[in-house]
Design a protein around this motif. Structure first.
Motif, PDB file in Angstrom:
ATOM      1  N   TRP A  68     -25.271 -24.818  59.208  1.00 28.32           N
ATOM      2  CA  TRP A  68     -25.032 -24.240  57.893  1.00 28.32           C
ATOM      3  C   TRP A  68     -23.779 -24.861  57.289  1.00 28.32           C
ATOM      4  O   TRP A  68     -22.852 -25.254  58.002  1.00 28.32           O
ATOM      5  N   ARG A  75     -22.693 -21.407  52.554  1.00 29.82           N
ATOM      6  CA  ARG A  75     -23.757 -20.525  53.038  1.00 29.82           C
ATOM      7  C   ARG A  75     -23.201 -19.508  54.035  1.00 29.82           C
ATOM      8  O   ARG A  75     -23.554 -18.328  53.995  1.00 29.82           O
ATOM      9  N   HIS A  92     -23.155 -15.506  53.502  1.00 33.69           N
ATOM     10  CA  HIS A  92     -23.830 -14.691  54.506  1.00 33.69           C
ATOM     11  C   HIS A  92     -22.903 -13.637  55.117  1.00 33.69           C
ATOM     12  O   HIS A  92     -23.309 -12.494  55.349  1.00 33.69           O
TER      13      HIS A  92
END
Length: 178
Positions: free
Chosen positions: A131, A135, A139
Motif C-alpha cells: 500500500w 492509502r 485506512h
C-alpha cells in the motif's frame, strides 16, 4: 582440571554476554550454551590448552556459535527452504547460506513483533501489502506524515536490531531513483 576451572572463571561471564548479544540466540538458552561450550572445551582440551588467551577466547566463541546453530536446528524455529524464499541456488555452502537467511528472517520477525501495534500495522501494510502512504493514512485515519514517521521509526528499529544481518534498501532512496 584446574586449568579448565581457571578458564571458566576468566571467560564464562564474557561468553555469556556474547551469547546474549547474538540476536538469534534466545536469552533462555544462553547459560546452557555457555556450559555446553565448556564441556566441549574439556573434551578438546588437548587442542585448546596450547592456545594463547585470545585464541582460546575465539575458539570458545566459535564453539558457542556452532552449538547455538545446532540447538536452533533442533528447535526448528522456522522451516524454510530456498524455494520458500524464492532464491536462486548459490554455489558453495548452500546449507550455511540458508541457515543465515532463516536466522535473519527470524530476527526480523522478532524485531517487528516488538514494535508498537500501530507501527507494526503501518509497516505491514506498506512493506507487506504494497500500500502507498496515502492509502494507509486513509485506512487508519492518520495523517500521511504520521505514516511516514512510523515507517521511518520502523526502519530505524529494524536497522538497529537486525541491520548487521540484513542489507537494507532505503525506501526514500528507492523513490528518489525512480
Amino acid at each position: 582440571m584446574e586449568q579448565i576451572k581457571d578458564l571458566y572463571a576468566q571467560e564464562a561471564k564474557d561468553l555469556h554476554w556474547y551469547a546474549h548479544s547474538r540476536p538469534w540466540i534466545r536469552a533462555a538458552d544462553a547459560s546452557d550454551l555457555v556450559h555446553t561450550t565448556f564441556l566441549e572445551a574439556i573434551r578438546a582440551w588437548g587442542k585448546v590448552e596450547p592456545l594463547g588467551s585470545d585464541e582460546r577466547r575465539r575458539w570458545l566463541r566459535q564453539v558457542l556459535k556452532h552449538k547455538a546453530v545446532d540447538l536452533w536446528r533442533k528447535q526448528k524455529v522456522v522451516d524454510l527452504t530456498a524455494d520458500d524464499l524464492h532464491l536462486p541456488p548459490t554455489p558453495g555452502d548452500e546449507t550455511g547460506r540458508r541457515v543465515e537467511l532463516v536466522i535473519a528472517l527470524t530476527s526480523v520477525w522478532r524485531a517487528i513483533e516488538q514494535m508498537s501495534p500501530r507501527r507494526r500495522t503501518v509497516a505491514s501494510l506498506v512493506w507487506g501489502e504494497g500500500w502507498d502512504g496515502r492509502r494507509v493514512a486513509d485506512h487508519l485515519g492518520l495523517a500521511e506524515s504520521t505514516v511516514r514517521g512510523h515507517l521511518r521509526e520502523a526502519r530505524l528499529q529494524l536497522r538497529a536490531s537486525v541491520g548487521h544481518l540484513v542489507p537494507f534498501i532505503d525506501d526514500e532512496e528507492e523513490q528518489e531513483s525512480a
